[in-house]
Design a protein around this motif. Sequence first.
Motif, PDB file in Angstrom:
ATOM      1  N   GLN A  85       0.793  -1.218   0.000  1.00 32.60           N
ATOM      2  CA  GLN A  85       0.000   0.000   0.000  1.00 32.60           C
ATOM      3  C   GLN A  85       0.833   1.279   0.000  1.00 32.60           C
ATOM      4  O   GLN A  85       0.311   2.346  -0.313  1.00 32.60           O
ATOM      5  N   ALA A  86       2.121   1.205   0.359  1.00 35.49           N
ATOM      6  CA  ALA A  86       2.911   2.436   0.457  1.00 35.49           C
ATOM      7  C   ALA A  86       4.108   2.448  -0.489  1.00 35.49           C
ATOM      8  O   ALA A  86       4.340   3.443  -1.171  1.00 35.49           O
ATOM      9  N   LEU A  87       4.855   1.373  -0.538  1.00 37.76           N
ATOM     10  CA  LEU A  87       6.052   1.371  -1.382  1.00 37.76           C
ATOM     11  C   LEU A  87       5.731   1.269  -2.874  1.00 37.76           C
ATOM     12  O   LEU A  87       6.253   2.053  -3.667  1.00 37.76           O
ATOM     13  N   LEU A  88       4.901   0.300  -3.232  1.00 40.31           N
ATOM     14  CA  LEU A  88       4.586   0.114  -4.649  1.00 40.31           C
ATOM     15  C   LEU A  88       3.832   1.309  -5.249  1.00 40.31           C
ATOM     16  O   LEU A  88       4.184   1.766  -6.329  1.00 40.31           O
ATOM     17  N   PRO A  89       2.807   1.847  -4.569  1.00 41.11           N
ATOM     18  CA  PRO A  89       2.141   3.043  -5.118  1.00 41.11           C
ATOM     19  C   PRO A  89       2.934   4.340  -4.872  1.00 41.11           C
ATOM     20  O   PRO A  89       2.543   5.397  -5.335  1.00 41.11           O
ATOM     21  N   LYS A  90       4.045   4.246  -4.165  1.00 44.88           N
ATOM     22  CA  LYS A  90       4.905   5.392  -3.849  1.00 44.88           C
ATOM     23  C   LYS A  90       4.157   6.488  -3.086  1.00 44.88           C
ATOM     24  O   LYS A  90       4.269   7.673  -3.399  1.00 44.88           O
ATOM     25  N   ASP A  91       3.419   6.062  -2.073  1.00 48.80           N
ATOM     26  CA  ASP A  91       2.686   6.996  -1.205  1.00 48.80           C
ATOM     27  C   ASP A  91       3.551   7.259   0.030  1.00 48.80           C
ATOM     28  O   ASP A  91       3.561   6.484   0.974  1.00 48.80           O
ATOM     29  N   ARG A  92       4.284   8.363   0.014  1.00 46.64           N
ATOM     30  CA  ARG A  92       5.229   8.657   1.095  1.00 46.64           C
ATOM     31  C   ARG A  92       4.534   8.920   2.432  1.00 46.64           C
ATOM     32  O   ARG A  92       5.039   8.529   3.473  1.00 46.64           O
ATOM     33  N   THR A  93       3.411   9.576   2.404  1.00 47.73           N
ATOM     34  CA  THR A  93       2.705   9.882   3.653  1.00 47.73           C
ATOM     35  C   THR A  93       2.304   8.588   4.362  1.00 47.73           C
ATOM     36  O   THR A  93       2.555   8.427   5.560  1.00 47.73           O
ATOM     37  N   LEU A  94       1.687   7.683   3.613  1.00 46.63           N
ATOM     38  CA  LEU A  94       1.286   6.394   4.199  1.00 46.63           C
ATOM     39  C   LEU A  94       2.519   5.577   4.593  1.00 46.63           C
ATOM     40  O   LEU A  94       2.510   4.901   5.623  1.00 46.63           O
TER      41      LEU A  94
END
Length: 159
Positions: free
Chosen positions: A60-69
């Motif tokens: 949920q965070a690394l692959l979509p590159k969501d830094r906040t999450l």
Amino acid sequence: MKRLELDEISGKSLDKKVAHRLLPYLRPHLLAFSFSVLLVFVSAGVALYAPRLLGRIVDQALLPKDRTLLYQLVGLFVGLELLRLAAMYWQNFNLQKMGQKVMQAIRAELFARLIRMPVPFFDKNPVGKLVTRVTNDTANLSELFSATFVMLLSDILLI
């Protein structure tokens, strides 16, 4: 030769009779033991949740590159690992302390019993051998109290 036969170990690791004889020494420390068992549940729960949380971090965070999450989940992971570390530390500390108090009571009772033995008993049994046996046996019991109970419970919970 008969004296050597009496000193041999029976082969049983923990007999039910021995466990029942140890219970009176454990009763005064039931609250500390219960707290340590609770801490085993906490550390085992965190250890079992960590792989799931790592999966969430990747998916949920690394692959979509969501830094906040990513920062939130990594912070949660670090916080849970610190909680697990603290739980393991206090569980070990409490059990070591409880084990030492139990061993103090057992040693005091054993040495008091040795002192009350009649003089002919010491003619048949060397004092050094008796003191060594009492010391080694109580050290083994201390290891049983401080490490074996926790490891057994922790392994059962993890399985």
